[in-house]
Design an enzyme around this catalytic site. Structure first.
Site, PDB file in Angstrom:
ATOM      1  N   ASN A 112       0.792  -1.235   0.000  1.00  0.00           N
ATOM      2  CA  ASN A 112       0.000   0.000   0.000  1.00  0.00           C
ATOM      3  C   ASN A 112       0.826   1.289   0.000  1.00  0.00           C
ATOM      4  O   ASN A 112       0.451   2.273  -0.620  1.00  0.00           O
ATOM      5  CB  ASN A 112      -1.022  -0.011   1.137  1.00  0.00           C
ATOM      6  CG  ASN A 112      -0.408  -0.153   2.501  1.00  0.00           C
ATOM      7  OD1 ASN A 112       0.693  -0.702   2.640  1.00  0.00           O
ATOM      8  ND2 ASN A 112      -1.088   0.316   3.516  1.00  0.00           N
ATOM      9  N   GLY A 185       2.656  -5.841   7.226  1.00  0.00           N
ATOM     10  CA  GLY A 185       1.677  -6.525   6.383  1.00  0.00           C
ATOM     11  C   GLY A 185       0.492  -6.979   7.197  1.00  0.00           C
ATOM     12  O   GLY A 185       0.215  -6.439   8.273  1.00  0.00           O
ATOM     13  N   SER A 186      -0.178  -7.997   6.703  1.00  0.00           N
ATOM     14  CA  SER A 186      -1.409  -8.448   7.347  1.00  0.00           C
ATOM     15  C   SER A 186      -1.130  -9.265   8.609  1.00  0.00           C
ATOM     16  O   SER A 186      -0.050  -9.835   8.769  1.00  0.00           O
ATOM     17  CB  SER A 186      -2.210  -9.296   6.363  1.00  0.00           C
ATOM     18  OG  SER A 186      -1.446 -10.427   6.002  1.00  0.00           O
ATOM     19  N   GLU A 207       4.451  -5.020  12.114  1.00  0.00           N
ATOM     20  CA  GLU A 207       3.562  -3.870  11.909  1.00  0.00           C
ATOM     21  C   GLU A 207       2.365  -4.395  11.133  1.00  0.00           C
ATOM     22  O   GLU A 207       2.440  -4.573   9.915  1.00  0.00           O
ATOM     23  CB  GLU A 207       4.298  -2.775  11.124  1.00  0.00           C
ATOM     24  CG  GLU A 207       5.458  -2.131  11.869  1.00  0.00           C
ATOM     25  CD  GLU A 207       5.004  -1.101  12.907  1.00  0.00           C
ATOM     26  OE1 GLU A 207       3.879  -0.583  12.780  1.00  0.00           O
ATOM     27  OE2 GLU A 207       5.776  -0.826  13.843  1.00  0.00           O
ATOM     28  N   CYS A 241      -3.111   1.378   6.493  1.00  0.00           N
ATOM     29  CA  CYS A 241      -3.299   0.484   7.646  1.00  0.00           C
ATOM     30  C   CYS A 241      -4.018   1.178   8.798  1.00  0.00           C
ATOM     31  O   CYS A 241      -4.774   0.558   9.530  1.00  0.00           O
ATOM     32  CB  CYS A 241      -1.954  -0.044   8.114  1.00  0.00           C
ATOM     33  SG  CYS A 241      -0.783   1.254   8.487  1.00  0.00           S
ATOM     34  N   GLU A 327     -10.797  -6.686   8.005  1.00  0.00           N
ATOM     35  CA  GLU A 327     -10.251  -5.349   7.743  1.00  0.00           C
ATOM     36  C   GLU A 327     -10.634  -4.955   6.316  1.00  0.00           C
ATOM     37  O   GLU A 327     -10.473  -5.750   5.393  1.00  0.00           O
ATOM     38  CB  GLU A 327      -8.722  -5.404   7.865  1.00  0.00           C
ATOM     39  CG  GLU A 327      -8.044  -4.084   7.590  1.00  0.00           C
ATOM     40  CD  GLU A 327      -6.519  -4.183   7.643  1.00  0.00           C
ATOM     41  OE1 GLU A 327      -5.978  -5.300   7.773  1.00  0.00           O
ATOM     42  OE2 GLU A 327      -5.869  -3.137   7.548  1.00  0.00           O
TER      43      GLU A 327
HETATM   44  P1  NAD Z   1       0.457  -9.148   3.119  1.00  0.00           P
HETATM   45  O1  NAD Z   1       0.565  -9.631   4.509  1.00  0.00           O
HETATM   46  O2  NAD Z   1      -0.403  -9.897   2.174  1.00  0.00           O
HETATM   47  O3  NAD Z   1       1.891  -9.092   2.422  1.00  0.00           O
HETATM   48  C1  NAD Z   1       3.014  -8.461   3.021  1.00  0.00           C
HETATM   49  C2  NAD Z   1       4.283  -9.169   2.615  1.00  0.00           C
HETATM   50  O4  NAD Z   1       4.209 -10.507   3.068  1.00  0.00           O
HETATM   51  C3  NAD Z   1       4.541  -9.224   1.112  1.00  0.00           C
HETATM   52  O5  NAD Z   1       5.860  -8.778   0.874  1.00  0.00           O
HETATM   53  C4  NAD Z   1       4.424 -10.688   0.757  1.00  0.00           C
HETATM   54  O6  NAD Z   1       5.440 -11.113  -0.137  1.00  0.00           O
HETATM   55  C5  NAD Z   1       4.622 -11.401   2.071  1.00  0.00           C
HETATM   56  N1  NAD Z   1       3.831 -12.646   2.151  1.00  0.00           N
HETATM   57  C6  NAD Z   1       2.557 -12.829   1.727  1.00  0.00           C
HETATM   58  N2  NAD Z   1       2.159 -14.102   1.995  1.00  0.00           N
HETATM   59  C7  NAD Z   1       3.209 -14.712   2.597  1.00  0.00           C
HETATM   60  C8  NAD Z   1       3.434 -16.036   3.101  1.00  0.00           C
HETATM   61  N3  NAD Z   1       2.497 -16.962   3.046  1.00  0.00           N
HETATM   62  N4  NAD Z   1       4.639 -16.305   3.651  1.00  0.00           N
HETATM   63  C9  NAD Z   1       5.592 -15.367   3.719  1.00  0.00           C
HETATM   64  N5  NAD Z   1       5.437 -14.109   3.243  1.00  0.00           N
HETATM   65  C10 NAD Z   1       4.270 -13.787   2.684  1.00  0.00           C
HETATM   66  O7  NAD Z   1       0.004  -7.626   3.215  1.00  0.00           O
HETATM   67  P2  NAD Z   1      -0.451  -6.637   2.067  1.00  0.00           P
HETATM   68  O8  NAD Z   1      -1.731  -7.140   1.508  1.00  0.00           O
HETATM   69  O9  NAD Z   1       0.659  -6.323   1.151  1.00  0.00           O
HETATM   70  O10 NAD Z   1      -0.722  -5.313   2.935  1.00  0.00           O
HETATM   71  C11 NAD Z   1      -1.922  -5.060   3.563  1.00  0.00           C
HETATM   72  C12 NAD Z   1      -1.876  -5.370   5.039  1.00  0.00           C
HETATM   73  O11 NAD Z   1      -0.760  -4.764   5.648  1.00  0.00           O
HETATM   74  C13 NAD Z   1      -3.089  -4.824   5.785  1.00  0.00           C
HETATM   75  O12 NAD Z   1      -3.516  -5.756   6.741  1.00  0.00           O
HETATM   76  C14 NAD Z   1      -2.547  -3.585   6.465  1.00  0.00           C
HETATM   77  O13 NAD Z   1      -3.266  -3.192   7.607  1.00  0.00           O
HETATM   78  C15 NAD Z   1      -1.165  -3.989   6.789  1.00  0.00           C
HETATM   79  N6  NAD Z   1      -0.293  -2.835   6.920  1.00  0.00           N
HETATM   80  C16 NAD Z   1       0.181  -2.501   8.142  1.00  0.00           C
HETATM   81  C17 NAD Z   1       0.968  -1.368   8.284  1.00  0.00           C
HETATM   82  C18 NAD Z   1       1.509  -0.945   9.624  1.00  0.00           C
HETATM   83  O14 NAD Z   1       2.340  -0.058   9.632  1.00  0.00           O
HETATM   84  N7  NAD Z   1       1.088  -1.511  10.714  1.00  0.00           N
HETATM   85  C19 NAD Z   1       1.274  -0.598   7.179  1.00  0.00           C
HETATM   86  C20 NAD Z   1       0.779  -0.977   5.948  1.00  0.00           C
HETATM   87  C21 NAD Z   1      -0.002  -2.102   5.825  1.00  0.00           C
END
Ligand code: NAD
Length: 448
Positions: A112, A185-186, A207, A241, A327
């Site tokens: 994002n 990430g998530s 995060e 996020c 979410e």
């Molecule tokens: P995501 O968790 O799908 O992906 C994040 C990263 O994880 C990617 O680089 C991906 O390659 C990796 N990944 C995905 N599946 C994986 C697996 N099975 N094993 C290992 N690595 C894997 O997140 P997204 O969809 O890119 O981002 C959205 C999410 O991130 C939302 O939940 C949002 O709230 C959160 N987010 C949090 C913050 C924060 O600062 N707290 C900031 C931005 C986004």
């Protein structure tokens, strides 16, 4: 990846990354690289997420440049060993804490804010003297490409490198033994990261996300609340996020607030050229399925080919609605109502601890009640999302919304191990055997 990490380990063990001069020089290099690549990054962010030039600069490029400048200014102070007090029974000893780099850091980013969310932690990792492997999101492909070029041209891979690929690549990286993992990430993937890190007992920052509530009480300035909510929610097409996920408005002001919210959206978000799009078809489908047409009171214009969803309000929503089961992470804003703040606090308490929470009110008692009775990562009073922009305060989640925090000095602390030292000048042997009754009496007195 294994060879790359091994190279970084060897480079780190030369101690070159540890000096103040080196760290400062690398931060300057990163700043120059980001300035040189400003236009390329903007173009990539536009391609990936249809981010306007202003948004790209304010929330990604400029945001990080500001952190770099602060880090350069503060670095010497941060690096200084911190003197601490010493108890009287250790008379003749000095105590201090040294911040030392962990070593090999892995930074994993989401899609994002695909540049900022890997470069901002990178600032901290460099300032703390680590080597770094960055794994940007595979979904923001244009940004990923620019990051690879920018980082490869700027740093030797034995110091800082970018690895690309899908989740399988991330998974393989996580099998390697890093000294610190910084994941954004998530929550679902955060759990995978945590589990994998536990194999090597690698410390992590997670995060994560979740459903962040906004409460608007009957005393709030509704015009200001409407504009803050609209801004926080629809920035980056809701893919933030800490965006307000849903709003609870006091029943008595519901109609007025709705009216003002519509005015705000019309005023600020009617230029499609300036409005973001959804990252990929999968998320477009997911978001489309969250919208119950019978609850739509505003918006809901969509274009599948452009992955565009206009700012959409769902009204009179309940926790049984689909949109409240996960979410949202898109430009859909559900409105719920409440009549009693205590009851509302009880409802929110039963949910997972959110990453952010916002409260709009002129009643200090209500504000304090919300701030003390509810647990959440961070938030704002009479505003949304701006706590992320203050580098003086730590940014992070709690419970399911995350673990650890960063920004500014907190980034430096995150990527540094705190090494506590007692430095003995006077050789006192009070605690050493053989022990007499008299000695025990003395120790009892001292340790009271
Ligand atoms: P995501 O968790 O799908 O992906 C994040 C990263 O994880 C990617 O680089 C991906 O390659 C990796 N990944 C995905 N599946 C994986 C697996 N099975 N094993 C290992 N690595 C894997 O997140 P997204 O969809 O890119 O981002 C959205 C999410 O991130 C939302 O939940 C949002 O709230 C959160 N987010 C949090 C913050 C924060 O600062 N707290 C900031 C931005 C986004």
């Amino acid at each position: 990846m294994k060879t790359l990490l091994e190279k970084q380990r060897r480079y780190f063990s030369t101690n070159e990354t540890k000096s103040f001069a080196f760290r400062k020089e690398q931060l300057i290099k990163l700043r120059k690289a980001m300035t040189d690549y400003e236009e390329a990054l903007k173009a990539a962010l536009y391609e990936d997420l249809h981010k306007s030039s202003f948004e790209a600069y304010a929330t990604e490029i400029g945001f990080t440049l500001h952190s770099i400048s602060k880090a350069i200014k503060q670095l010497k102070k941060w690096m200084k060993p911190k003197k601490e007090k010493t108890p009287i029974f250790m008379f003749g000893t000095k105590s201090y804490v040294i911040s030392e780099p962990y070593g090999q850091v892995l930074i994993i980013g989401p899609y994002n804010y695909p540049a900022q969310l890997v470069l901002e932690p990178l600032v901290g990792a460099i300032a703390s003297g680590n080597t770094v492997i960055i794994k940007p999101s595979e979904y923001a492909t244009a940004t990923e490409k620019v990051l690879v070029e920018m980082i490869t041209k700027t740093f030797d891979p034995s110091y800082i490198a970018v690895v690309t690929g899908d989740y399988k690549v991330t998974s393989e990286l996580l099998d390697l033994r890093f000294d610190y993992i910084f994941f954004t990430g998530s929550t679902r993937v955060g759990q995978i990261v945590y589990e994998k890190a536990s194999k090597h007992l690698t410390p992590v920052t997670l995060e994560l996300g979740g459903k962040s509530p906004t409460i608007i009480d009957e005393t709030a300035d509704l015009g200001k609340a409407a504009s803050s909510v609209a801004f926080g929610k629809f920035l980056n097409a809701g893919q933030t996020c800490i965006a307000p996920d849903y709003i609870y408005v006091h029943e008595s002001i519901h109609d007025k607030f709705h009216e003002l919210l519509v005015l705000e959206i019309n005023k600020r978000f009617n230029d499609r050229e300036q409005f973001g799009t959804i990252i990929h078809d999968g998320h477009f489908e997911r978001l489309s399925n969250l919208i119950d047409p019978s609850k739509v009171t505003y918006g809901h214009e969509t274009n599948k080919d452009d992955k565009f969803i206009s700012p959409t309000i769902l009204d009179h929503v309940t926790w049984d609605d689909k949109v409240m089961q996960e979410e949202i992470f898109g430009p859909i804003l559900p409105i719920l109502t409440y009549t009693n703040l205590d009851e509302l606090i009880d409802i929110i308490k039963q949910k997972e601890k959110p990453l952010a929470l916002y409260v709009f009110s002129r009643n200090r008692n209500n504000i304090n009640k919300v701030l003390t009775e509810l647990s959440f990562g961070g938030g704002a009073v009479n505003d949304t999302i701006m706590h992320v922009s203050n580098g003086h305060i730590p940014f992070g989640g709690v419970g399911q919304s995350g673990l650890g925090a960063y920004h500014g000095k907190h980034s430096f602390e995150t990527f540094s191990h705190q090494k506590s030292i007692v430095d003995k000048k006077l050789h006192l042997t009070l605690a050493y055997p053989p022990y007499s009754k008299g000695r025990e009496k003395l120790v009892k007195k001292i340790l009271k």
